[in-house]
Design a protein around this motif. Sequence first.
Motif, PDB file in Angstrom:
ATOM      1  N   THR A 126       0.832  -1.201   0.000  1.00  0.00           N
ATOM      2  CA  THR A 126       0.000   0.000   0.000  1.00  0.00           C
ATOM      3  C   THR A 126       0.869   1.255   0.000  1.00  0.00           C
ATOM      4  N   ALA A 127       1.912   1.244   0.830  1.00  0.00           N
ATOM      5  CA  ALA A 127       2.805   2.404   0.896  1.00  0.00           C
ATOM      6  C   ALA A 127       3.499   2.652  -0.438  1.00  0.00           C
ATOM      7  N   TYR A 128       4.004   1.588  -1.051  1.00  0.00           N
ATOM      8  CA  TYR A 128       4.767   1.758  -2.293  1.00  0.00           C
ATOM      9  C   TYR A 128       3.858   2.168  -3.455  1.00  0.00           C
ATOM     10  N   VAL A 129       2.748   1.455  -3.625  1.00  0.00           N
ATOM     11  CA  VAL A 129       1.844   1.806  -4.725  1.00  0.00           C
ATOM     12  C   VAL A 129       1.325   3.229  -4.538  1.00  0.00           C
ATOM     13  N   GLY A 130       1.030   3.611  -3.291  1.00  0.00           N
ATOM     14  CA  GLY A 130       0.556   4.956  -3.042  1.00  0.00           C
ATOM     15  C   GLY A 130       1.621   6.017  -3.313  1.00  0.00           C
ATOM     16  N   LEU A 131       2.730   5.914  -2.614  1.00  0.00           N
ATOM     17  CA  LEU A 131       3.751   6.965  -2.702  1.00  0.00           C
ATOM     18  C   LEU A 131       4.481   6.995  -4.038  1.00  0.00           C
ATOM     19  N   VAL A 132       4.796   5.833  -4.576  1.00  0.00           N
ATOM     20  CA  VAL A 132       5.661   5.774  -5.763  1.00  0.00           C
ATOM     21  C   VAL A 132       4.860   5.562  -7.047  1.00  0.00           C
ATOM     22  N   SER A 133       4.130   4.468  -7.125  1.00  0.00           N
ATOM     23  CA  SER A 133       3.444   4.138  -8.374  1.00  0.00           C
ATOM     24  C   SER A 133       2.361   5.157  -8.717  1.00  0.00           C
ATOM     25  N   ARG A 134       1.590   5.582  -7.718  1.00  0.00           N
ATOM     26  CA  ARG A 134       0.509   6.529  -7.959  1.00  0.00           C
ATOM     27  C   ARG A 134       0.907   7.965  -7.626  1.00  0.00           C
ATOM     28  N   LEU A 234      -2.627  14.311  -3.366  1.00  0.00           N
ATOM     29  CA  LEU A 234      -3.285  13.796  -2.171  1.00  0.00           C
ATOM     30  C   LEU A 234      -3.719  12.367  -2.455  1.00  0.00           C
ATOM     31  N   LEU A 235      -3.172  11.421  -1.685  1.00  0.00           N
ATOM     32  CA  LEU A 235      -3.425  10.006  -1.892  1.00  0.00           C
ATOM     33  C   LEU A 235      -4.510   9.516  -0.936  1.00  0.00           C
ATOM     34  N   ILE A 236      -5.616   9.049  -1.487  1.00  0.00           N
ATOM     35  CA  ILE A 236      -6.716   8.522  -0.676  1.00  0.00           C
ATOM     36  C   ILE A 236      -6.461   7.025  -0.479  1.00  0.00           C
ATOM     37  N   ILE A 237      -6.033   6.658   0.739  1.00  0.00           N
ATOM     38  CA  ILE A 237      -5.662   5.282   1.042  1.00  0.00           C
ATOM     39  C   ILE A 237      -6.831   4.524   1.664  1.00  0.00           C
ATOM     40  N   GLY A 238      -7.604   5.192   2.504  1.00  0.00           N
ATOM     41  CA  GLY A 238      -8.717   4.532   3.181  1.00  0.00           C
ATOM     42  C   GLY A 238      -9.412   5.496   4.122  1.00  0.00           C
ATOM     43  N   PHE A 239     -10.301   4.948   4.947  1.00  0.00           N
ATOM     44  CA  PHE A 239     -11.139   5.775   5.804  1.00  0.00           C
ATOM     45  C   PHE A 239     -11.190   5.187   7.205  1.00  0.00           C
ATOM     46  N   ALA A 240     -10.015   5.008   7.802  1.00  0.00           N
ATOM     47  CA  ALA A 240      -9.943   4.429   9.141  1.00  0.00           C
ATOM     48  C   ALA A 240     -10.651   5.295  10.171  1.00  0.00           C
ATOM     49  N   GLY A 241     -10.795   6.583   9.875  1.00  0.00           N
ATOM     50  CA  GLY A 241     -11.507   7.471  10.788  1.00  0.00           C
ATOM     51  C   GLY A 241     -13.006   7.253  10.788  1.00  0.00           C
ATOM     52  N   GLY A 242     -13.513   6.490   9.821  1.00  0.00           N
ATOM     53  CA  GLY A 242     -14.924   6.122   9.806  1.00  0.00           C
ATOM     54  C   GLY A 242     -15.805   6.979   8.929  1.00  0.00           C
ATOM     55  N   THR A 243     -15.298   8.124   8.455  1.00  0.00           N
ATOM     56  CA  THR A 243     -16.115   9.031   7.645  1.00  0.00           C
ATOM     57  C   THR A 243     -15.528   9.161   6.251  1.00  0.00           C
ATOM     58  N   VAL A 259      -6.061  14.588  -6.651  1.00  0.00           N
ATOM     59  CA  VAL A 259      -6.606  13.705  -5.616  1.00  0.00           C
ATOM     60  C   VAL A 259      -6.649  12.308  -6.227  1.00  0.00           C
ATOM     61  N   ILE A 260      -5.872  11.397  -5.660  1.00  0.00           N
ATOM     62  CA  ILE A 260      -5.622  10.104  -6.304  1.00  0.00           C
ATOM     63  C   ILE A 260      -6.064   8.959  -5.394  1.00  0.00           C
ATOM     64  N   GLY A 261      -6.901   8.102  -5.910  1.00  0.00           N
ATOM     65  CA  GLY A 261      -7.302   6.904  -5.174  1.00  0.00           C
ATOM     66  C   GLY A 261      -6.247   5.815  -5.290  1.00  0.00           C
ATOM     67  N   VAL A 262      -6.059   5.066  -4.213  1.00  0.00           N
ATOM     68  CA  VAL A 262      -5.028   4.015  -4.185  1.00  0.00           C
ATOM     69  C   VAL A 262      -5.674   2.695  -3.751  1.00  0.00           C
ATOM     70  N   ARG A 263      -5.674   1.706  -4.646  1.00  0.00           N
ATOM     71  CA  ARG A 263      -6.063   0.334  -4.317  1.00  0.00           C
ATOM     72  C   ARG A 263      -4.876  -0.553  -4.670  1.00  0.00           C
ATOM     73  N   ALA A 264      -4.042  -0.783  -3.687  1.00  0.00           N
ATOM     74  CA  ALA A 264      -2.759  -1.428  -3.946  1.00  0.00           C
ATOM     75  C   ALA A 264      -2.919  -2.847  -4.478  1.00  0.00           C
ATOM     76  N   GLY A 265      -3.817  -3.627  -3.893  1.00  0.00           N
ATOM     77  CA  GLY A 265      -3.993  -4.990  -4.361  1.00  0.00           C
ATOM     78  C   GLY A 265      -4.495  -5.053  -5.792  1.00  0.00           C
ATOM     79  N   GLU A 266      -5.439  -4.194  -6.108  1.00  0.00           N
ATOM     80  CA  GLU A 266      -5.998  -4.169  -7.461  1.00  0.00           C
ATOM     81  C   GLU A 266      -4.961  -3.708  -8.473  1.00  0.00           C
TER      82      GLU A 266
END
Length: 324
Positions: A126-134, A234-243, A259-266
């Motif tokens: 997740t970190a690599y795909v987010g920071l580097v690939s995306r 801005l990398l959108i990784i998830g919503f651990a805060g619940g909102t 604003v970039i969405g990140v789905r590392a597995g996909e």
Amino acid sequence: MKAMMVDELGPPEIMQFKEMPDPVAGPGEIRVRIRAVGLNFPDILMIAGKYQHKPDLPFAPGMEAAGEVLDVGDGVTDYAPGQRVIIHGKGGMYAEQAVVPEAWAVPLPESWSFEEGAAFWSAYLTAYVGLVSRGRMQAGETALIHGAAGGVGLAAVELAHALGARVIAVAGGKAKCDAVLAKGADFAIDHRTESFRDRVMEITDGAGADVIYDPVGGDVVFQSLRSIAWGGRLLIIGFAGGTIPEVPANYALLKSCKVIGVRAGEYGRRDPAAGRQVMRHMLELADSGKLQPHVHAVMPLQRAVDALAEISSRRVVGKMVLAC
């Protein structure tokens, strides 16, 4: 084999520790004796039926593990019985055994324990795909990491530091701030006592952060857009805060940012060659000592409910791991 099974959707407490049939490796697959399982926040969502992947009932949750190859199916050439491996999948890892395609396995670095291996795949991918690939982060840029003491956050701190970025990490409380500094953050901001937006603008002399990694969501998104650099990502990784926030388009316009969405597995499933290249580079960094998963605590498989409760409590630094 024993496994933690979900027979009906709900909170983690509905899982049951059961005897299940041993899986069988088919063509192109390997069967692994799991020694350690990495836990992730999406496991809780999957058990409740709230994750994007919804396996048929009954199922064992869990997306990553480490162990030893027991046997291989026809056509497997890269692995042999006894080899130590890290594996991942869409589920099935809360168990003493699992079968996965050989492409969903990598060798466990020699210096790592099974517990460290189990804490690697999801967080660092997740970190690599987010920071580097995306995110296309470059050495010398400023990376702002939210949720920096959690599993995906701490991996992002360590990776950004290893790749030469200036790292600003946001965490809650002194202990977590100390942890992110130990992993290579140049600055730690305690969001409980100070405004991360004000501190980021102070640290960057008003320029803002070039890359912002956000697994939290909610109001963090709005404040991040107010502290992003011109042309930032801005990398959108998830919503651990619940909102799940609605991103104000005018902020993106004013800062000319993405604003970039990140789905590392996909990412790896849609482009297997790119996914393999990501993993090769991460293992190179691991072999050189630049990446070292942080295991918060280890509990036995049958205590998976207690381990997930630790994640929900936000007390965890790095990753919770189950031992099988």
